[in-house]
Write an enzyme that holds these catalytic residues in place. Structure first.
Site, PDB file in Angstrom:
ATOM      1  N   CYS A 186      -4.628   0.866  -7.582  1.00 50.34           N
ATOM      2  CA  CYS A 186      -3.899  -0.106  -6.761  1.00 50.34           C
ATOM      3  C   CYS A 186      -2.858  -0.853  -7.598  1.00 50.34           C
ATOM      4  O   CYS A 186      -3.220  -1.618  -8.492  1.00 50.34           O
ATOM      5  CB  CYS A 186      -4.887  -1.095  -6.141  1.00 50.34           C
TER       6      CYS A 186
ATOM      7  N   LYS B 218      -3.096  10.788   0.901  1.00 51.02           N
ATOM      8  CA  LYS B 218      -1.893  10.344   1.616  1.00 51.02           C
ATOM      9  C   LYS B 218      -0.818  11.429   1.591  1.00 51.02           C
ATOM     10  O   LYS B 218      -0.020  11.546   2.522  1.00 51.02           O
ATOM     11  CB  LYS B 218      -1.359   9.052   0.999  1.00 51.02           C
TER      12      LYS B 218
END
Length: 213
Positions: free
Chosen positions: A20, A210
């Site tokens: 992240c 993703k």
């Protein structure tokens, strides 16, 4: 009282720091201010109840400061700057938005399956704007000689760009942007960056779902 921070654990490796960039931004700020903190690695695919109690939306990073849990990296960075002003990391307003569109255009290009959809061009436009800023201002950082908040926000995003685009698209920042290359090298060699970066394989595993849903 030591600060506490919840950040993303690596996908498939919950004992390792995850991918992240917003979590790393907060960690970079803590490191640059030489603050002591306790880190909690949160498995975002199996969030513990105590974490959901402090972050109902299940988002990271979350910082505990003065016995309160605070979410959102923008808010966290602002609070740390206010409470621990030395060394100052606030970016002058005129430079605060430099590079702010790079991460969004990177994500669109990374996930694109159509080479003619303009997503690569959009990213190159943003990188060219960063190149022009760095070329026309004394560096090595966005606001001059000293690292500031805008650099600590961009560093993890540029790292993701380099690792993920290199892996999934065999793409790299063009050599025609030498100032961007030097800037990335400077950021990635910071002690604070070395201490808080996730391994490349975890950047890749974080983006994989993703890119290929």
């Amino acid at each position: 009282m030591a600060l506490e921070i919840c950040v993303k654990a690596a996908v498939g490796a919950p004992d390792h720091l995850g991918d992240c960039p917003f979590s790393q931004r907060a960690l970079l700020t803590l490191e640059e201010k030489s603050l002591t903190y306790k880190i909690h690695l949160i498995n975002l695919s199996d969030k513990p109840q105590w974490f959901l109690d402090i972050s109902p939306q299940g988002k990271v990073p979350v910082l505990k400061i003065d016995d309160k849990w605070v979410t959102d990296s923008d808010v966290i960075v602002g609070i740390l700057e206010e409470k621990y002003p030395d060394p100052p990391l606030k970016t002058p307003a005129e430079f605060a938005s430099v590079g702010s569109n790079i991460f969004g255009t990177f994500g669109t290009f990374l996930k694109s399956k159509d080479s003619n959809d303009g997503s690569e061009h959009a990213l190159l436009v943003e990188l060219e704007a960063l190149e022009n800023h760095l070329k026309s201002h004394d560096g090595p950082f966005i606001a001059g000689e000293r690292v500031s908040a805008v650099d600590l926000s961009l560093a993890p995003k540029l790292y993701h760009l380099q690792v993920a685009l290199g892996h999934f698209k065999s793409w790299s920042v063009p050599e025609s942007f030498p100032h961007v290359h030097n800037y990335m090298k400077t950021l990635f060699s910071l002690d604070s960056f070395e201490k808080t970066k996730t391994e490349e394989k975890y950047v890749i595993s974080g983006w994989a779902p993703k890119v290929n849903p």
